[in-house]
Design a protein around this motif. Structure first.
Motif, mmCIF file in Angstrom:
data_model
loop_
_atom_site.group_PDB
_atom_site.id
_atom_site.type_symbol
_atom_site.label_atom_id
_atom_site.label_comp_id
_atom_site.label_asym_id
_atom_site.label_seq_id
_atom_site.Cartn_x
_atom_site.Cartn_y
_atom_site.Cartn_z
ATOM 1 N N ALA A 116 29.701 1.210 29.329
ATOM 2 C CA ALA A 116 31.178 0.808 29.199
ATOM 3 C C ALA A 116 31.318 0.529 30.680
ATOM 4 C CB ALA A 116 31.696 2.387 29.174
ATOM 5 N N LYS A 117 32.138 -0.540 30.673
ATOM 6 C CA LYS A 117 32.670 -1.166 31.865
ATOM 7 C C LYS A 117 34.206 -1.724 32.107
ATOM 8 C CE LYS A 117 28.224 -3.487 32.907
ATOM 9 N NZ LYS A 117 27.505 -5.056 32.802
ATOM 10 N N LEU A 118 34.623 -1.670 33.279
ATOM 11 C CA LEU A 118 35.850 -2.380 33.302
ATOM 12 C C LEU A 118 35.652 -3.996 33.402
ATOM 13 C CD1 LEU A 118 37.469 -0.395 36.271
ATOM 14 C CD2 LEU A 118 38.067 -0.068 33.787
ATOM 15 N N THR A 119 36.718 -4.658 32.844
ATOM 16 C CA THR A 119 36.335 -5.849 32.964
ATOM 17 C C THR A 119 36.928 -6.793 34.247
ATOM 18 O OG1 THR A 119 38.559 -6.282 31.785
ATOM 19 C CG2 THR A 119 36.387 -6.247 30.366
ATOM 20 N N ASP A 120 37.875 -5.968 34.833
ATOM 21 C CA ASP A 120 38.459 -6.379 36.113
ATOM 22 C C ASP A 120 39.447 -5.421 36.811
ATOM 23 O OD1 ASP A 120 39.097 -8.159 37.965
ATOM 24 O OD2 ASP A 120 40.632 -9.511 37.084
ATOM 25 N N MET A 121 39.606 -5.673 38.133
ATOM 26 C CA MET A 121 40.346 -5.011 38.856
ATOM 27 C C MET A 121 41.363 -5.457 39.848
ATOM 28 S SD MET A 121 41.127 -1.415 39.395
ATOM 29 C CE MET A 121 39.819 -0.445 39.034
ATOM 30 N N LYS A 122 42.616 -5.634 39.506
ATOM 31 C CA LYS A 122 43.456 -6.297 40.473
ATOM 32 C C LYS A 122 43.919 -5.201 41.423
ATOM 33 C CE LYS A 122 43.543 -9.989 38.152
ATOM 34 N NZ LYS A 122 42.828 -11.311 38.672
ATOM 35 N N THR A 123 44.114 -5.471 42.601
ATOM 36 C CA THR A 123 44.364 -4.614 43.719
ATOM 37 C C THR A 123 44.961 -5.059 44.916
ATOM 38 O OG1 THR A 123 43.280 -2.893 45.210
ATOM 39 C CG2 THR A 123 42.081 -4.684 44.858
ATOM 40 N N ALA A 161 36.710 -6.949 46.327
ATOM 41 C CA ALA A 161 36.451 -7.873 45.396
ATOM 42 C C ALA A 161 35.615 -7.252 44.245
ATOM 43 C CB ALA A 161 35.973 -8.839 46.082
ATOM 44 N N PHE A 162 36.155 -7.271 43.129
ATOM 45 C CA PHE A 162 35.502 -6.420 42.192
ATOM 46 C C PHE A 162 34.380 -7.348 41.257
ATOM 47 C CE2 PHE A 162 35.471 -5.240 37.441
ATOM 48 C CZ PHE A 162 35.246 -3.880 37.548
ATOM 49 N N ASP A 163 33.585 -6.445 41.087
ATOM 50 C CA ASP A 163 32.428 -6.744 40.262
ATOM 51 C C ASP A 163 32.163 -5.555 39.180
ATOM 52 O OD1 ASP A 163 29.714 -7.305 39.377
ATOM 53 O OD2 ASP A 163 28.649 -7.306 41.264
ATOM 54 N N PRO A 164 31.856 -6.124 37.817
ATOM 55 C CA PRO A 164 32.086 -5.038 36.984
ATOM 56 C C PRO A 164 30.644 -3.929 37.086
ATOM 57 C CG PRO A 164 32.535 -7.050 35.924
ATOM 58 C CD PRO A 164 32.344 -7.282 37.380
ATOM 59 N N ASN A 165 29.637 -4.657 37.747
ATOM 60 C CA ASN A 165 28.449 -3.959 37.985
ATOM 61 C C ASN A 165 28.187 -3.021 39.251
ATOM 62 O OD1 ASN A 165 27.237 -4.875 35.304
ATOM 63 N ND2 ASN A 165 26.918 -6.705 36.591
ATOM 64 N N LYS A 166 29.281 -3.288 40.121
ATOM 65 C CA LYS A 166 29.415 -2.393 41.195
ATOM 66 C C LYS A 166 30.121 -1.217 41.038
ATOM 67 C CE LYS A 166 30.802 -2.785 46.121
ATOM 68 N NZ LYS A 166 31.273 -3.602 47.279
ATOM 69 N N VAL A 167 30.012 -0.267 41.522
ATOM 70 C CA VAL A 167 30.713 1.159 41.210
ATOM 71 C C VAL A 167 31.364 1.674 42.471
ATOM 72 C CG1 VAL A 167 29.434 1.532 38.963
ATOM 73 C CG2 VAL A 167 28.854 2.691 41.103
ATOM 74 N N ASN A 168 30.978 1.530 43.486
ATOM 75 C CA ASN A 168 31.304 2.183 44.909
ATOM 76 C C ASN A 168 32.019 1.217 45.616
ATOM 77 O OD1 ASN A 168 30.388 5.030 44.037
ATOM 78 N ND2 ASN A 168 28.649 4.055 44.510
ATOM 79 N N TYR A 169 33.438 1.472 46.210
ATOM 80 C CA TYR A 169 33.775 0.490 46.974
ATOM 81 C C TYR A 169 34.741 1.622 48.009
ATOM 82 C CZ TYR A 169 33.877 -2.538 43.106
ATOM 83 O OH TYR A 169 33.369 -3.336 42.150
ATOM 84 N N SER A 215 34.381 4.368 42.040
ATOM 85 C CA SER A 215 34.749 5.151 42.937
ATOM 86 C C SER A 215 35.643 4.287 43.811
ATOM 87 C CB SER A 215 33.772 5.869 43.529
ATOM 88 O OG SER A 215 34.210 6.712 44.719
ATOM 89 N N TYR A 216 36.667 4.476 44.332
ATOM 90 C CA TYR A 216 37.401 3.885 45.445
ATOM 91 C C TYR A 216 37.779 4.712 46.718
ATOM 92 C CZ TYR A 216 37.771 -0.601 42.560
ATOM 93 O OH TYR A 216 37.580 -1.334 41.525
ATOM 94 N N ARG A 217 37.347 4.476 47.662
ATOM 95 C CA ARG A 217 37.309 5.422 48.740
ATOM 96 C C ARG A 217 38.195 4.773 49.815
ATOM 97 N NH1 ARG A 217 34.209 5.767 53.420
ATOM 98 N NH2 ARG A 217 34.201 7.545 54.717
#
Length: 295
Positions: free
Chosen positions: A201-208, A214-222, A289-291
């Motif tokens: 399961a994935k997010l399609t995008d993340m506006k911030t 910079a969002f990448d659906p396959n990257k999970v840690n920011y 995860s967003y830190r």
């Protein structure tokens, strides 16, 4: 009447590839008065074969005669026999039509079928967490195996029998790999292995409002350092996907696609941890995860 002439059949190569194209010369040597090879032509030579096809017999004018034997597409042995001036030539010649195959094939993944050298296509389904595997293709002496990953053409040649190879499964869904077995005077055989890695399961995008997220659906840690009092994260996702969010360990709360999540920034070097837990039926769960560190 006892013939005073005799002949011998010789195959230039005793093995050729079973590809319907490879060929070898069949040579006939004629002798007279025992073991004296003739140096003139003019004899009537006929040749037959149990496999493949023979071309026309050529009189070389020196006591030798040649014909071209072409292989079939079948792994088999051709037995060539002939006559000399109407009398059978006692000895025959044999040529094998070869196919290079794996003799064994072991892998750290369970293939859906038990390995059979004659079966050239195999599949395996693996969990999303499985991102690599090892194989040990076994061959007979002198053969080599070329390993290729179809998606990007990556690959290398294994020259040692049962040489181990580690392979990365990059993509979710089907990943195709080929193992081409080659050997001298043999038709290559290509084995295809498809590894179907479970999708997640994935997010399609993340506006911030965070500048370096910079969002990448396959990257999970920011992570980011901010001086603002607040920031917002706005995820989007497909219908059928469930997303729950928590901030600093709070209870997970479901959100809708496009709902902005406001994150307070405390400052003083305090961390704010925002988790997005994404689930979808039939797929592996994924957590983003967003830190955020406030200054």
């Amino acid at each position: 009447m006892i013939p005073t002439e005799s002949a011998t059949l010789i195959a230039q190569n005793t093995m050729i590839a079973a590809d319907g194209l490879s060929s070898t010369k069949i040579k006939v040597l004629v002798f007279e008065d025992g073991l004296i090879q003739k140096i003139t032509g003019g004899d009537v030579i006929t040749l037959t074969t149990t496999a493949g096809s023979l071309g026309t017999v050529t009189d070389n004018g020196d006591g030798t005669y040649t014909a071209e034997l072409t292989s079939s597409m079948i792994e088999e042995t051709a037995v060539i026999s002939g006559t000399l001036n109407g009398n059978s030539i006692v000895l025959t010649a044999s040529v094998s039509f070869g196919v290079a195959r794996l003799s064994t094939f072991t892998t750290t993944l369970p293939l859906n079928e038990q390995f059979d050298p004659a079966v050239t296509s195999y599949t395996a389904s693996v969990a999303n967490a499985v991102d690599s595997f090892k194989v040990n293709p076994g061959t007979v002496s002198g053969e080599r195996v070329k390993l290729t990953r179809i998606i990007d053409g990556w690959g290398y040649t294994l020259t040692a029998n049962n040489e181990s190879a580690g392979i990365t499964i990059y993509n979710e869904g089907p990943n195709d790999f080929t193992f081409t077995v080659e050997g001298a005077f043999q038709r290559p055989t290509v084995y295809t292995v498809t590894i179907d890695r479970q999708r997640s399961a994935k997010l399609t995008d993340m506006k911030t409002t965070v500048p370096n997220f910079a969002f990448d659906p396959n990257k999970v840690n920011y992570s980011a350092v901010l001086f603002n009092n607040t920031t917002t994260l706005t995820p989007t996702f497909e219908v059928g996907t469930t997303v729950k969010v928590s901030i600093n360990g709070s209870a997970l709360s479901p959100i809708h696609s496009g709902d902005p999540v406001t994150v307070p920034i405390s400052g003083g070097g305090k961390e704010e941890i925002v988790l997005f837990h994404v689930t979808e039926s039939g797929k592996a769960e994924r957590q983003y995860s967003y830190r955020i560190i406030g200054k």
